[in-house]
Design an enzyme around this catalytic site. Structure first.
Site, PDB file in Angstrom:
ATOM      1  N   TYR A  50      37.184  -9.047  72.363  1.00  0.00           N
ATOM      2  CA  TYR A  50      37.127  -8.233  73.591  1.00  0.00           C
ATOM      3  C   TYR A  50      35.729  -8.275  74.194  1.00  0.00           C
ATOM      4  CZ  TYR A  50      36.230  -4.068  76.411  1.00  0.00           C
ATOM      5  OH  TYR A  50      35.805  -3.219  77.400  1.00  0.00           O
TER       6      TYR A  50
ATOM      7  N   LYS B 159      34.326  -9.862  77.755  1.00  0.00           N
ATOM      8  CA  LYS B 159      33.647  -9.072  78.793  1.00  0.00           C
ATOM      9  C   LYS B 159      32.256  -9.661  79.060  1.00  0.00           C
ATOM     10  CE  LYS B 159      34.727  -5.782  80.673  1.00  0.00           C
ATOM     11  NZ  LYS B 159      35.482  -5.552  81.946  1.00  0.00           N
TER      12      LYS B 159
ATOM     13  N   THR C  19      31.021  -3.092  79.973  1.00  0.00           N
ATOM     14  CA  THR C  19      30.972  -2.226  78.802  1.00  0.00           C
ATOM     15  C   THR C  19      29.665  -2.385  78.023  1.00  0.00           C
ATOM     16  OG1 THR C  19      31.991  -1.900  76.630  1.00  0.00           O
ATOM     17  CG2 THR C  19      32.251  -4.065  77.582  1.00  0.00           C
ATOM     18  N   ASP C  20      29.301  -1.345  77.280  1.00  0.00           N
ATOM     19  CA  ASP C  20      28.112  -1.443  76.409  1.00  0.00           C
ATOM     20  C   ASP C  20      28.361  -2.374  75.218  1.00  0.00           C
ATOM     21  OD1 ASP C  20      29.827   0.169  74.890  1.00  0.00           O
ATOM     22  OD2 ASP C  20      28.418   1.842  74.694  1.00  0.00           O
ATOM     23  N   GLU C  21      29.654  -2.701  74.943  1.00  0.00           N
ATOM     24  CA  GLU C  21      29.955  -3.507  73.750  1.00  0.00           C
ATOM     25  C   GLU C  21      29.391  -4.922  73.845  1.00  0.00           C
ATOM     26  OE1 GLU C  21      33.759  -3.219  71.967  1.00  0.00           O
ATOM     27  OE2 GLU C  21      33.963  -1.101  72.448  1.00  0.00           O
TER      28      GLU C  21
HETATM   29  P1  NAD Z   1      42.939   0.063  80.583  1.00  0.00           P
HETATM   30  O1  NAD Z   1      43.364  -0.907  79.539  1.00  0.00           O
HETATM   31  O2  NAD Z   1      43.345   1.480  80.476  1.00  0.00           O
HETATM   32  O3  NAD Z   1      43.416  -0.441  82.023  1.00  0.00           O
HETATM   33  C1  NAD Z   1      43.315  -1.772  82.432  1.00  0.00           C
HETATM   34  C2  NAD Z   1      44.163  -1.942  83.691  1.00  0.00           C
HETATM   35  O4  NAD Z   1      44.032  -3.297  84.126  1.00  0.00           O
HETATM   36  C3  NAD Z   1      45.664  -1.700  83.467  1.00  0.00           C
HETATM   37  O5  NAD Z   1      46.179  -0.914  84.498  1.00  0.00           O
HETATM   38  C4  NAD Z   1      46.261  -3.106  83.474  1.00  0.00           C
HETATM   39  O6  NAD Z   1      47.596  -3.132  83.942  1.00  0.00           O
HETATM   40  C5  NAD Z   1      45.318  -3.817  84.431  1.00  0.00           C
HETATM   41  N1  NAD Z   1      45.290  -5.274  84.206  1.00  0.00           N
HETATM   42  C6  NAD Z   1      45.201  -5.947  83.016  1.00  0.00           C
HETATM   43  N2  NAD Z   1      45.207  -7.265  83.231  1.00  0.00           N
HETATM   44  C7  NAD Z   1      45.270  -7.446  84.578  1.00  0.00           C
HETATM   45  C8  NAD Z   1      45.291  -8.593  85.420  1.00  0.00           C
HETATM   46  N3  NAD Z   1      45.247  -9.826  84.901  1.00  0.00           N
HETATM   47  N4  NAD Z   1      45.351  -8.416  86.770  1.00  0.00           N
HETATM   48  C9  NAD Z   1      45.412  -7.168  87.289  1.00  0.00           C
HETATM   49  N5  NAD Z   1      45.413  -6.055  86.537  1.00  0.00           N
HETATM   50  C10 NAD Z   1      45.338  -6.190  85.202  1.00  0.00           C
HETATM   51  O7  NAD Z   1      41.356  -0.076  80.658  1.00  0.00           O
HETATM   52  P2  NAD Z   1      40.259   1.043  80.977  1.00  0.00           P
HETATM   53  O8  NAD Z   1      39.908   1.749  79.741  1.00  0.00           O
HETATM   54  O9  NAD Z   1      40.694   1.804  82.169  1.00  0.00           O
HETATM   55  O10 NAD Z   1      39.026   0.096  81.352  1.00  0.00           O
HETATM   56  C11 NAD Z   1      38.823  -0.341  82.695  1.00  0.00           C
HETATM   57  C12 NAD Z   1      37.602  -1.245  82.736  1.00  0.00           C
HETATM   58  O11 NAD Z   1      36.463  -0.534  82.264  1.00  0.00           O
HETATM   59  C13 NAD Z   1      37.710  -2.475  81.844  1.00  0.00           C
HETATM   60  O12 NAD Z   1      37.117  -3.548  82.508  1.00  0.00           O
HETATM   61  C14 NAD Z   1      36.921  -2.117  80.593  1.00  0.00           C
HETATM   62  O13 NAD Z   1      36.375  -3.263  79.994  1.00  0.00           O
HETATM   63  C15 NAD Z   1      35.849  -1.236  81.202  1.00  0.00           C
HETATM   64  N6  NAD Z   1      35.286  -0.210  80.292  1.00  0.00           N
HETATM   65  C16 NAD Z   1      36.107   0.635  79.595  1.00  0.00           C
HETATM   66  C17 NAD Z   1      35.548   1.658  78.818  1.00  0.00           C
HETATM   67  C18 NAD Z   1      36.415   2.634  78.049  1.00  0.00           C
HETATM   68  O14 NAD Z   1      35.867   3.421  77.276  1.00  0.00           O
HETATM   69  N7  NAD Z   1      37.718   2.659  78.234  1.00  0.00           N
HETATM   70  C19 NAD Z   1      34.159   1.790  78.741  1.00  0.00           C
HETATM   71  C20 NAD Z   1      33.343   0.890  79.458  1.00  0.00           C
HETATM   72  C21 NAD Z   1      33.926  -0.085  80.255  1.00  0.00           C
HETATM   73  O1  DAU Z   2      32.028   1.229  74.306  1.00  0.00           O
HETATM   74  C1  DAU Z   2      32.900   1.020  75.381  1.00  0.00           C
HETATM   75  C2  DAU Z   2      34.245   0.584  74.860  1.00  0.00           C
HETATM   76  O2  DAU Z   2      34.847   1.735  74.288  1.00  0.00           O
HETATM   77  C3  DAU Z   2      35.145  -0.029  75.926  1.00  0.00           C
HETATM   78  O3  DAU Z   2      34.557  -1.199  76.404  1.00  0.00           O
HETATM   79  C4  DAU Z   2      36.538  -0.316  75.372  1.00  0.00           C
HETATM   80  O4  DAU Z   2      37.381  -0.774  76.403  1.00  0.00           O
HETATM   81  C5  DAU Z   2      37.097   0.966  74.787  1.00  0.00           C
HETATM   82  O5  DAU Z   2      38.354   0.726  74.204  1.00  0.00           O
HETATM   83  C6  DAU Z   2      36.134   1.543  73.741  1.00  0.00           C
HETATM   84  O6  DAU Z   2      36.058   0.673  72.581  1.00  0.00           O
HETATM   85  P1  DAU Z   2      36.013   1.274  71.085  1.00  0.00           P
HETATM   86  O7  DAU Z   2      36.465   0.226  70.168  1.00  0.00           O
HETATM   87  O8  DAU Z   2      34.708   1.940  70.820  1.00  0.00           O
HETATM   88  O9  DAU Z   2      37.116   2.447  71.267  1.00  0.00           O
HETATM   89  P2  DAU Z   2      38.312   2.949  70.333  1.00  0.00           P
HETATM   90  O10 DAU Z   2      38.807   4.231  70.955  1.00  0.00           O
HETATM   91  O11 DAU Z   2      39.288   1.894  70.039  1.00  0.00           O
HETATM   92  O12 DAU Z   2      37.539   3.325  68.989  1.00  0.00           O
HETATM   93  C7  DAU Z   2      36.481   4.254  68.983  1.00  0.00           C
HETATM   94  C8  DAU Z   2      35.962   4.319  67.562  1.00  0.00           C
HETATM   95  O13 DAU Z   2      36.971   4.933  66.735  1.00  0.00           O
HETATM   96  C9  DAU Z   2      35.708   2.954  66.943  1.00  0.00           C
HETATM   97  O14 DAU Z   2      34.567   3.027  66.096  1.00  0.00           O
HETATM   98  C10 DAU Z   2      36.959   2.670  66.112  1.00  0.00           C
HETATM   99  C11 DAU Z   2      37.398   4.065  65.678  1.00  0.00           C
HETATM  100  N1  DAU Z   2      38.855   4.257  65.513  1.00  0.00           N
HETATM  101  C12 DAU Z   2      39.683   3.860  66.497  1.00  0.00           C
HETATM  102  C13 DAU Z   2      41.047   4.007  66.370  1.00  0.00           C
HETATM  103  C14 DAU Z   2      41.989   3.561  67.459  1.00  0.00           C
HETATM  104  C15 DAU Z   2      39.335   4.843  64.348  1.00  0.00           C
HETATM  105  O15 DAU Z   2      38.562   5.232  63.440  1.00  0.00           O
HETATM  106  N2  DAU Z   2      40.692   4.998  64.215  1.00  0.00           N
HETATM  107  C16 DAU Z   2      41.576   4.584  65.171  1.00  0.00           C
HETATM  108  O16 DAU Z   2      42.814   4.721  64.972  1.00  0.00           O
END
Ligand code: NAD
Ligand code: DAU
Length: 359
Positions: A159, A163, A133-135
């Protein structure tokens, strides 16, 4: 040839598996623990498809992963499995440490042992792609340049710290043991099958339910948004042609403040599913207590991926967000099923300051 995908029942992993099998004959073994975020309903269209083998289990289970590697002999492992929600990591970091750090370590250990047993040709062809992730880069000020791959790591939440630790382990396994790894650091994804604890799907489902739309703080935090299928195409491209040991930032050049995202979602719903009383959905916006340690701005510089590997996103933010809102309107059953008792419990805890969100 086979891929071992971890976390393939979650949001991005499942989109990846669905897209992969729509485009390739190559089978996928999908290892997922099925936490609250894992959902087999997302993979329902693959029922009876012999190319998809689902295994419920933990990436931290060395014996299980070793067995899967020995049995299926995948040419690559794509690691999506993680705890992924920042707010949950603030309420309880333990699971994040366990899966994202210890789990990735155990996974790497099993992969290292397996890789060590391969023939020279198989070793050379093998890949371990870590999805990150970019975080991990921390927070940018308004006019700072976007994150390049050389940006220092400054994670601010449990988180992102977990990562970051996993990224460091992956890097170390390349430099120490020669494991052929690739890492991608992507910005915020959105699209179909996104669990409604994250900003965009939460706003859509709350708007339709007539609930407040909880915006943290002043709503001016900036994120860089990428349609999930573009993230999947980037991962496919890095897997195919990425340089070993290299990191690739993935982003959509779509920096937007949260409040603008919420207004865009509201405007699309006004057009596609107007409220019965004729009022705009934006009237449901409610400013709530900010997230502790809330990162102000993320922005991704994806030029390495574009220049070296020729990747480009297919969707603009406008086309992607329209498809996303339409998908939620077309799939109320998927939404209803994920809003289980456990989901309601989470919403009650996270939005306890605003009881109407939690109701
Ligand atoms: P998600 O939370 O929707 O899905 C995570 C999945 O991993 C789930 O199906 C869960 O059951 C499984 N899981 C959790 N713990 C596990 C374990 N110990 N063993 C096996 N499976 C397990 O997450 P996502 O949004 O699909 O993100 C997927 C990946 O991409 C993550 O590594 C996250 O850090 C990364 N990522 C997410 C975003 C985003 O915007 N969602 C952006 C950049 C990177
Ligand atoms: O940048 C990549 C990341 O993006 C991933 O690594 C994470 O897994 C993914 O969850 C996401 O993280 P964020 O914290 O940016 O996403 P989230 O959707 O939780 O929040 C997006 C923005 O919106 C953040 O600034 C918080 C804000 N927010 C979020 C929620 C849930 C609100 O203002 N209200 C809300 O209820």
């Amino acid at each position: 040839m086979t891929l071992l995908v971890t976390g393939g029942a979650g949001f991005i992993g499942a989109n990846f598996v669905l897209d992969w099998l729509a485009q390739h004959g190559e089978p996928v073994v999908n290892l997922d623990k099925l936490t609250y975020a894992g959902n087999l309903e997302t993979l329902a269209s693959l029922e009876g498809d012999a190319r998809h083998t689902f295994v419920q289990g933990d990436i931290g289970d060395f014996a299980l992963v070793s067995r899967l590697l020995a049995e299926h002999r995948p040419r690559a492992v794509v690691n999506f499995a993680a705890e992924s929600h920042v707010d949950r990591s603030i309420h309880g970091p333990g699971e994040f440490i366990q899966t994202n750090i210890v789990g990735t370590f155990q996974l790497l250990e099993a992969v290292r042992a397996h890789w060590g047993s391969l023939s020279a040709d198989e070793k050379a062809a093998f890949r371990f792609l870590h999805v990150s992730t970019d975080e991990v880069y921390g927070s940018l000020a308004k006019d700072d340049p976007a994150f390049t791959e050389a940006h220092r790591y400054e994670p601010n939440s449990p988180y992102s710290a977990s990562k970051a630790a996993s990224d460091h382990l992956v890097r170390a396994y390349h430099h120490t043991y020669g494991l052929p790894v690739l890492t991608t650091n992507c910005s915020n994804n959105y699209g179909p099958f996104h669990f409604p604890e994250k900003l965009i799907p939460l706003m859509i489902v709350n708007a339709l339910a007539g609930k407040p739309l909880p915006v943290y703080g002043d709503g001016m935090q900036v994120r860089d948004w990428l349609y999930v299928k573009d993230h999947c195409s980037a991962i496919r491209r890095v897997l195919q042609a990425g340089r070993l040991g290299e990191v690739y930032n993935v982003g959509g050049w779509n920096e937007k403040p949260n409040i603008e995202i919420v207004h865009t979602v509201c405007a699309l719903l006004d057009e596609l599913r107007p409220r019965a009383d004729g009022q705009p959905y934006a009237s449901q916006i409610s400013y709530v207590t900010d997230r502790p340690g809330h990162d102000r701005r993320y922005a991704i510089d994806a030029r390495r991926l574009e220049a070296e590997l020729g990747w480009k996103p297919a969707e603009t933010f406008e086309s992607g967000i329209r498809k996303t809102v339409q998908w939620y309107l077309d799939n109320p059953q998927w939404v209803a099923h994920v809003q289980s008792g456990a989901y309601r419990e989470w919403v009650g805890k996270q939005y306890s300051d605003t009881p109407a969100v939690a109701a």
